[in-house]
Design an enzyme around this catalytic site. Structure first.
Site, short mmCIF file in Angstrom:
data_model
loop_
_atom_site.label_atom_id
_atom_site.label_comp_id
_atom_site.label_asym_id
_atom_site.label_seq_id
_atom_site.Cartn_x
_atom_site.Cartn_y
_atom_site.Cartn_z
N GLU A 174 -5.64 -3.84 -1.66
CA GLU A 174 -6.12 -5.03 -0.95
C GLU A 174 -7.19 -5.81 -1.71
OE1 GLU A 174 -5.03 -1.96 2.28
OE2 GLU A 174 -5.79 -1.98 0.22
N THR A 212 0.85 -1.19 0.00
CA THR A 212 0.00 0.00 0.00
C THR A 212 0.88 1.24 0.00
OG1 THR A 212 -0.09 0.09 2.41
CG2 THR A 212 -1.76 -1.26 1.30
N LYS A 232 -16.25 17.30 9.76
CA LYS A 232 -17.39 17.37 10.68
C LYS A 232 -17.53 18.78 11.19
CE LYS A 232 -19.85 14.56 14.01
NZ LYS A 232 -19.83 13.32 14.83
N TRP A 249 -21.71 16.09 8.90
CA TRP A 249 -20.61 15.71 8.01
C TRP A 249 -20.68 16.45 6.67
CZ3 TRP A 249 -16.77 13.39 10.23
CH2 TRP A 249 -16.98 12.48 11.27
#
Length: 541
Positions: free
Chosen positions: A328, A185, A438, A443
């Protein structure tokens, strides 16, 4: 009771034999520093057999990791075949990572041998003394005028192949769960993590890409992976091309927009894929090139900017097609398509469907988990963490004895993306969990706000981060790259947003910069923007 079917491992030797036996006449084209080369799949397969013998001569053990620092090229394709088909593990490494990350990755993987394109030696060789495990550095000549170090560890790729006899046996992998490839990654939140793919997962993933409702790649296609072969195996495109016998066009180090679009035009490319940054770079050149051969342009690694997609639709007749996945997940998990339920939508609405992540490809499953730990309804509006499961999804990272916090107790991958799923299974990525803003207890999805900003034709790129605010907790800050000559102001950006988003989403701070910093895989480097904002670096005006 068991079925009475033959037990043949789903392994990459099947892919090699198929392309060697059926499609030897098809082309593999590679861009070079000094021009371009073209060979047939028969040539590639013959050289793959030599490379297999060369790995034996170098004494590379079974199961050893073979690291590569390479562009998209014929030689890299040969490594894609020879390494896993002989029981070794292909480890593609992103040379654009920080030096500390490269050192960590090579040492963590314990690479036995490194294969390096000559043009990349200035990046890799200065690190060679710090690598613990590699015994040899094999240099692949891509036409670059780079001097070779006077060191006994340096081996020439072509010299190596010339000194061995053709491996004339059959490649065989008995257990389809044998490791075939390793990718790390990007390590944006700590050390990179290794994802170890099996032969089974890679064959299944390649097959999925051939399906009509995925990418429908076929023998008639001319496939050009612009996405690097060091980035999740070029999203599986090379193996898919081998399975169906498509022509493969590889840009090599010729990655500038003018070079890429000229190669697409010259070879009548029909299918290609890259991150949004690439497609933004090609946009100003569309009117001067004939790309009528293209049937699909895949845009992954980030949200599809609808204004950019509209430009492609107007210029060459097709919009950008989104796809979603991760290292992944092999990586492709979702691909959009226009289903019968979309037949009555107008062209703009249909383009929005194509520009969404879409629905899960066969054999993979998705769910969205809310803050209370339960699965949320597929209503297209209730957000939660997107989780994935299936035979092409990682079960744990390299070095973990048991799955860590990135995996649930029942074995699903926690993607870190916040998403919704509608009643037809179509996913919409709201944001990364770490990138949500936030504000006042509510949000604000940075991805959606970025898309609204980039809907302004005067904007080239935009990235949004959340910063601390004494009253609201957090407020969004927009970093904007204006198109040249537009004279765009912060008030212009805010005025544009009034008709696109809720007023409380509109950022008080709009900072103009010449370029959004990118990660090594071409995504917006929001971590760097947050650091820049904290350090109060004066923005460019």
């Amino acid at each position: 009771m068991y079925g009475l079917m033959q037990e043949h491992a789903l392994a990459l030797p099947l892919v090699f034999r198929r392309v060697e036996q059926y499609f030897g006449h098809k082309r593999v084209v590679t861009g070079r520093v000094d021009g371009e080369s073209a060979v047939t799949w028969a040539d590639v397969c013959a050289r793959t057999r030599r490379l297999a013998a060369a790995l034996d001569r170098l004494g590379v053990p079974s199961g050893a990791r073979v690291g590569t620092f390479g562009w998209n090229s014929q030689r890299h394709v040969e490594l894609y075949l020879a390494v896993p088909c002989t029981g070794r593990v292909l480890h593609t490494i992103n040379h654009r990572l920080f030096h500390e990350q490269i050192r960590y990755i090579v040492d963590d993987a314990a690479d036995d041998v490194l294969f390096v394109d000559r043009s990349l030696l200035p990046t890799v060789w200065p690190l060679a003394e710090s690598f613990r495990s590699p015994r040899h550095v094999v240099v692949m000549d891509d036409g670059a005028d780079v001097p070779l170090p006077d060191d006994p560890r340096i081996v020439g790729y072509e010299t190596l192949l010339a000194e061995v006899s053709l491996f004339d046996g059959e490649f065989s992998i008995a257990d389809e769960n044998t490791a075939a490839a390793l990718c790390y990654t990007s390590g944006t939140t700590g050390n990179p993590k290794g994802v170890l793919y099996s032969h089974r997962s890679m064959v299944l993933h390649a097959l999925l890409l051939l399906m009509t409702d995925t990418f429908g790649i076929s023998e008639r296609d001319v496939v050009m992976p612009v996405v690097p072969m060091f980035h999740v195996n070029a999203w599986g495109f090379p193996y898919a091309a081998m399975l169906c016998g498509a022509d493969l066009v590889l840009p090599g180090p010729a990655m500038r927009p003018a070079e890429l679009i000229t190669q697409m035009e010259r070879h009548r490319v029909t299918f290609t894929g890259a991150v949004p940054t690439v497609w933004r770079g090609l946009e100003p050149l569309l009117a001067d090139h004939d790309l009528s051969s293209l049937r699909m342009i895949v845009c992954g690694g980030g949200a599809v900017d609808d204004a950019l997609s509209r430009s492609y639709q107007q210029a060459i007749g097709i919009p950008l097609t989104n796809a979603w996945g991760m290292t992944e997940t092999s990586p492709v998990v979702t691909v959009p398509r226009l289903a019968t339920v979309h037949d009555d939508l107008d062209p703009d609405a249909q383009r929005a469907v194509i520009g969404s992540p879409g629905l899960a490809v066969p054999l993979t499953e998705l769910r969205v988990i809310g803050e209370d730990g339960t699965e949320v309804a597929w209503d297209g509006s209730t957000p939660g963490e997107l989780q994935a499961a299936g035979p092409t999804i990682a079960a744990r990272y390299v070095g973990e004895e048991r799955p860590g916090p990135a995996f649930t107790d029942d074995g699903w991958l926690r993607t870190g993306d916040v998403a919704t799923i509608d009643g037809h299974g179509y996913v919409r990525i709201v944001d990364r969990t770490k990138d949500l803003v936030k504000s006042g207890g509510e949000w604000i999805p940075s991805v959606e706000l970025e898309g609204a900003i980039m809907a302004d034709p005067r904007v080239a790129e935009a990235a949004v981060i959340g910063v601390e605010h004494p009253r609201w907790g957090e407020r969004p800050v927009a970093y904007v790259v204006p198109k040249p000559g537009t004279g765009l102001t912060a008030d212009d950006v805010r005025e544009h947003l009034t008709s696109h988003v809720a007023r409380w989403w509109i950022p008080e701070q709009v900072i103009f910069i010449s370029e959004i910093p990118k990660t090594a895989t071409g995504k917006f480097a929001k971590r760097q923007l947050r650091l820049q904002h904290r350090q109060d670096i004066p923005p460019e005006e």
